[in-house]
Design an enzyme around this catalytic site. Structure first.
Site, mmCIF file in Angstrom:
data_model
loop_
_atom_site.group_PDB
_atom_site.id
_atom_site.type_symbol
_atom_site.label_atom_id
_atom_site.label_comp_id
_atom_site.label_asym_id
_atom_site.label_seq_id
_atom_site.Cartn_x
_atom_site.Cartn_y
_atom_site.Cartn_z
ATOM 1 N N CYS A 13 0.838 -1.200 0.000
ATOM 2 C CA CYS A 13 0.000 0.000 0.000
ATOM 3 C C CYS A 13 0.875 1.253 0.000
ATOM 4 O O CYS A 13 2.087 1.189 0.145
ATOM 5 C CB CYS A 13 -0.880 -0.006 1.229
ATOM 6 S SG CYS A 13 -1.864 -1.517 1.350
ATOM 7 N N GLY A 39 -1.016 0.535 -4.942
ATOM 8 C CA GLY A 39 -2.266 -0.137 -4.574
ATOM 9 C C GLY A 39 -3.405 0.386 -5.417
ATOM 10 O O GLY A 39 -3.573 1.604 -5.533
ATOM 11 N N ASN A 114 0.827 0.488 5.623
ATOM 12 C CA ASN A 114 1.528 -0.235 4.557
ATOM 13 C C ASN A 114 2.354 -1.319 5.231
ATOM 14 O O ASN A 114 3.189 -1.016 6.072
ATOM 15 C CB ASN A 114 2.429 0.757 3.806
ATOM 16 C CG ASN A 114 3.439 0.065 2.893
ATOM 17 O OD1 ASN A 114 4.513 0.594 2.657
ATOM 18 N ND2 ASN A 114 3.125 -1.093 2.375
ATOM 19 N N GLY A 115 2.097 -2.576 4.862
ATOM 20 C CA GLY A 115 2.874 -3.673 5.446
ATOM 21 C C GLY A 115 1.972 -4.747 6.024
ATOM 22 O O GLY A 115 0.755 -4.731 5.799
ATOM 23 N N TYR A 259 11.604 -3.403 -7.845
ATOM 24 C CA TYR A 259 10.341 -3.376 -8.601
ATOM 25 C C TYR A 259 9.297 -2.378 -8.093
ATOM 26 O O TYR A 259 8.688 -1.677 -8.893
ATOM 27 C CB TYR A 259 9.747 -4.791 -8.603
ATOM 28 C CG TYR A 259 8.339 -4.883 -9.159
ATOM 29 C CD1 TYR A 259 8.045 -4.471 -10.459
ATOM 30 C CD2 TYR A 259 7.302 -5.382 -8.382
ATOM 31 C CE1 TYR A 259 6.745 -4.555 -10.964
ATOM 32 C CE2 TYR A 259 6.007 -5.481 -8.887
ATOM 33 C CZ TYR A 259 5.734 -5.058 -10.169
ATOM 34 O OH TYR A 259 4.467 -5.138 -10.666
ATOM 35 N N SER A 300 8.491 -2.305 -16.405
ATOM 36 C CA SER A 300 9.282 -2.725 -15.243
ATOM 37 C C SER A 300 10.747 -2.999 -15.561
ATOM 38 O O SER A 300 11.598 -2.867 -14.681
ATOM 39 C CB SER A 300 8.640 -3.947 -14.606
ATOM 40 O OG SER A 300 8.363 -4.928 -15.592
ATOM 41 N N ASP A 362 13.795 -8.081 -17.673
ATOM 42 C CA ASP A 362 12.701 -7.706 -16.769
ATOM 43 C C ASP A 362 13.247 -7.623 -15.350
ATOM 44 O O ASP A 362 14.351 -8.099 -15.068
ATOM 45 C CB ASP A 362 11.535 -8.690 -16.865
ATOM 46 C CG ASP A 362 10.209 -8.045 -16.439
ATOM 47 O OD1 ASP A 362 10.215 -6.853 -16.059
ATOM 48 O OD2 ASP A 362 9.177 -8.721 -16.480
ATOM 49 N N ASP A 363 12.452 -7.021 -14.469
ATOM 50 C CA ASP A 363 12.932 -6.797 -13.102
ATOM 51 C C ASP A 363 12.936 -8.064 -12.264
ATOM 52 O O ASP A 363 13.804 -8.285 -11.447
ATOM 53 C CB ASP A 363 12.070 -5.723 -12.434
ATOM 54 C CG ASP A 363 10.651 -6.200 -12.274
ATOM 55 O OD1 ASP A 363 10.260 -6.568 -11.165
ATOM 56 O OD2 ASP A 363 9.922 -6.251 -13.284
ATOM 57 N N CYS A 450 16.419 -6.552 3.896
ATOM 58 C CA CYS A 450 15.605 -7.756 3.986
ATOM 59 C C CYS A 450 15.774 -8.478 2.652
ATOM 60 O O CYS A 450 15.542 -7.916 1.590
ATOM 61 C CB CYS A 450 14.138 -7.433 4.217
ATOM 62 S SG CYS A 450 13.136 -8.953 4.193
ATOM 63 N N CYS A 453 12.670 -13.179 0.869
ATOM 64 C CA CYS A 453 12.066 -13.972 -0.216
ATOM 65 C C CYS A 453 13.128 -14.600 -1.122
ATOM 66 O O CYS A 453 12.804 -15.447 -1.947
ATOM 67 C CB CYS A 453 11.095 -13.109 -1.022
ATOM 68 S SG CYS A 453 11.809 -11.552 -1.560
HETATM 69 S S1 SF4 Z 1 10.600 -10.835 2.015
HETATM 70 FE FE1 SF4 Z 1 11.183 -9.916 0.020
HETATM 71 S S2 SF4 Z 1 9.439 -8.671 -0.624
HETATM 72 FE FE2 SF4 Z 1 9.149 -9.170 1.549
HETATM 73 S S3 SF4 Z 1 9.998 -7.393 2.665
HETATM 74 FE FE3 SF4 Z 1 11.637 -8.931 2.483
HETATM 75 S S4 SF4 Z 1 12.699 -8.378 0.581
HETATM 76 FE FE4 SF4 Z 1 10.749 -7.308 0.564
#
Ligand code: SF4
Length: 489
Positions: A13, A39, A114-115, A259, A300, A362-363, A450, A453
């Protein structure tokens, strides 16, 4: 309404808050239009109508579909917050449209979020067992009610916010209104972005700095992890995290750079455009290929492709024309329907592609269905070879912090090698950016990001997943040991 591209990760968001000597309603509306990419399901604005009361207009759809001259004129005020929503928790229903507003004994309180709150399920069960009732299915209401509960016991909003947030874990950026007071709040690890800006007549907080540019203002700085800022008519008051900015761990979401965010935004001091261009350069070094032309997937892959061409020396060209009037993707949940949507959105330029060895940039790839269709489309347009280069490492694990990537089985890369994914998307070759390459392109330490993923190691405690920073766990445990008492309703 669903996201623009069903084969991309869902955007998170966008939040904004403004205090100004001018009427904030037009500026809040403009901010939502500027952040519409974050969003598309719903939009809302809440403004103070007196020191204690808040008025809101919220609806399903894009910002320009929700707002008109009449309802915006009813929102005339000097302080307010706004929100565009892509639902990652909670259903697609009007009760979940933000900012949520709670009429309470301490006055009206509104929250935009957002989150995602990682422990929202357990917390909600606990509160419901204590007799709390909820009108929405979002984790935002949970936080809003916790804050209001604390406000009943003290006349100190910052302490009330801190007390309430001791109970929640996750990645979040909030804009909060208590009567006519406006606050911005960033999570303790800075996973979700939030920035402070100066605009004509006042100050603003927003998910992306591009909002300040387009309101004719400027970025002051990003929020520190865990920081609360209150906007005032004279400026702003900062309440840093009890962990000082130098000591606190950081875990900025790498996907904002890859992205989500607009290329003209600056997040935590880094230009998103420059990061994407760097990614393209590193990608060209890591995955060189003999080819005649580089074509980005619009929009993108554009910036990544610029960097790829700078290093590879291969000419850049438009090769896929986008139908600009099909932004609002139909809701087509079936896989076959998704693939058909691609040909409605993109058309290959035969004059650029025919007889050429083509590199498609692509991204990122999430499910891979769109990319397979694009590869086939480019081959059908006469390409002699089709090579795919991706500006993000393989996505293999879910996101728990507000991005719509929830289960491992949705990712094309899960349990596969690069060669196996290449075969699945029918490309002659495929190259993903490496994790080290991403960190290099970002110019940050991996410990400041982070990468959950990509690595399946997360910066906060997630049941059933590995945690990356032991120190963060200790910080959270320390904070929780001083948790406030939750009141029985
Ligand atoms: S897990 Fe991936 S998409 Fe989610 S906050 Fe961490 S880096 Fe971003």
């Amino acid at each position: 309404m669903k996201k623009m591209d069903p084969d991309k990760a869902g955007h998170k968001c966008g939040v904004v808050g403004i205090i100004s000597s001018n009427n904030v309603a037009p500026e809040l509306y403009a901010s939502l239009r500027i952040m519409q990419h974050r969003g598309q399901n719903s939009a809302g604005i809440a403004v103070s109508s007196s020191e204690e009361t808040i008025k809101a207009v919220r609806g399903l759809g894009l910002a320009h579909e929700v707002f008109n001259a009449e309802n915006l004129s009813s929102l005339s005020s000097h302080s307010g917050i706004g929100h565009v929503r892509y639902p990652t928790t909670g259903d697609d229903m009007i009760e979940n449209v933000q900012p949520l507003v709670l009429r309470s004994a301490v006055g009206d309180v509104a929250l935009g979020h957002n989150g995602d709150i990682v422990n929202s399920g357990a917390l909600r069960d606990r509160l419901e067992n204590l007799g709390w009732a909820f009108f929405s299915t979002t984790d935002t209401e949970l936080v809003l009610r916790l804050i209001v509960n604390e406000l009943r016991d003290m006349n100190d909003p910052v302490r009330a916010i801190r007390n309430a947030l001791k109970l929640v874990e996750g990645g979040y950026a909030f804009t909060l209104m208590i009567g006519s007071r406006v606050f911005g709040i960033r999570d303790p690890l800075g996973i979700r972005p939030l920035a402070l800006g100066k605009i004509p007549g006042g100050y603003a907080v927003a998910s992306e700095s591009v909002v300040f540019d387009m309101l004719d203002g400027q970025l002051v700085r990003d929020f520190y992890p865990g920081e609360i800022i209150e906007l005032t008519s004279e400026g702003y008051m900062s309440y840093p995290s009890p962990l000082s900015p130098e000591k606190s761990e950081r875990a900025s979401c790498m996907f904002e750079y890859v992205y989500f965010a607009r290329p003209d935004s600056v997040i935590d001091g880094k230009s998103v455009f420059e990061v994407r261009r760097n990614i393209g350069r590193v990608l060209a070094r890591e995955h060189p290929v003999e080819a005649d032309v580089v074509i980005p997937v619009p929009d993108s892959g554009r910036t990544h492709a610029i960097g790829y061409c700078e290093v590879s020396g291969i000419p850049l060209s438009e090769g896929l024309m986008k139908n600009r009037f099909i932004e609002r993707t139909f809701i087509m949940p079936e896989q076959g329907a998704r693939e058909n949507t691609v040909s409605l959105k993109l058309n290959p330029l035969r004059s650029v592609i025919s007889g050429k060895r083509v590199v498609i940039i692509d991204d990122s790839i999430v499910r891979g269905t769109t990319m397979r269709k694009i590869v086939q489309m480019v081959r059908k347009a006469g390409a002699t070879e089709v090579h795919v280069r991706i500006g993000c490492p393989m996505i293999v694990a879910p996101c728990y912090y507000g991005v719509d990537m929830k289960t491992r089985d949705q990712f094309i890369a899960t349990g596969k090698t690069e060669e196996e994914v290449a075969r699945e998307i029918t490309a002659d070759s495929l190259g993903y950016l490496s994790i080290n390459g991403l960190v290099e392109a970002l110019g940050m330490k991996s410990s400041e990001l982070c990468l959950g993923c990509l690595t399946a190691e997360y910066p906060t405690r997630i049941p059933g997943e590995r945690m990356r920073f032991q120190r963060s766990l200790e910080s959270f445990q320390e904070m929780r040991s001083a948790s406030p008492q939750i009141m029985r309703k």
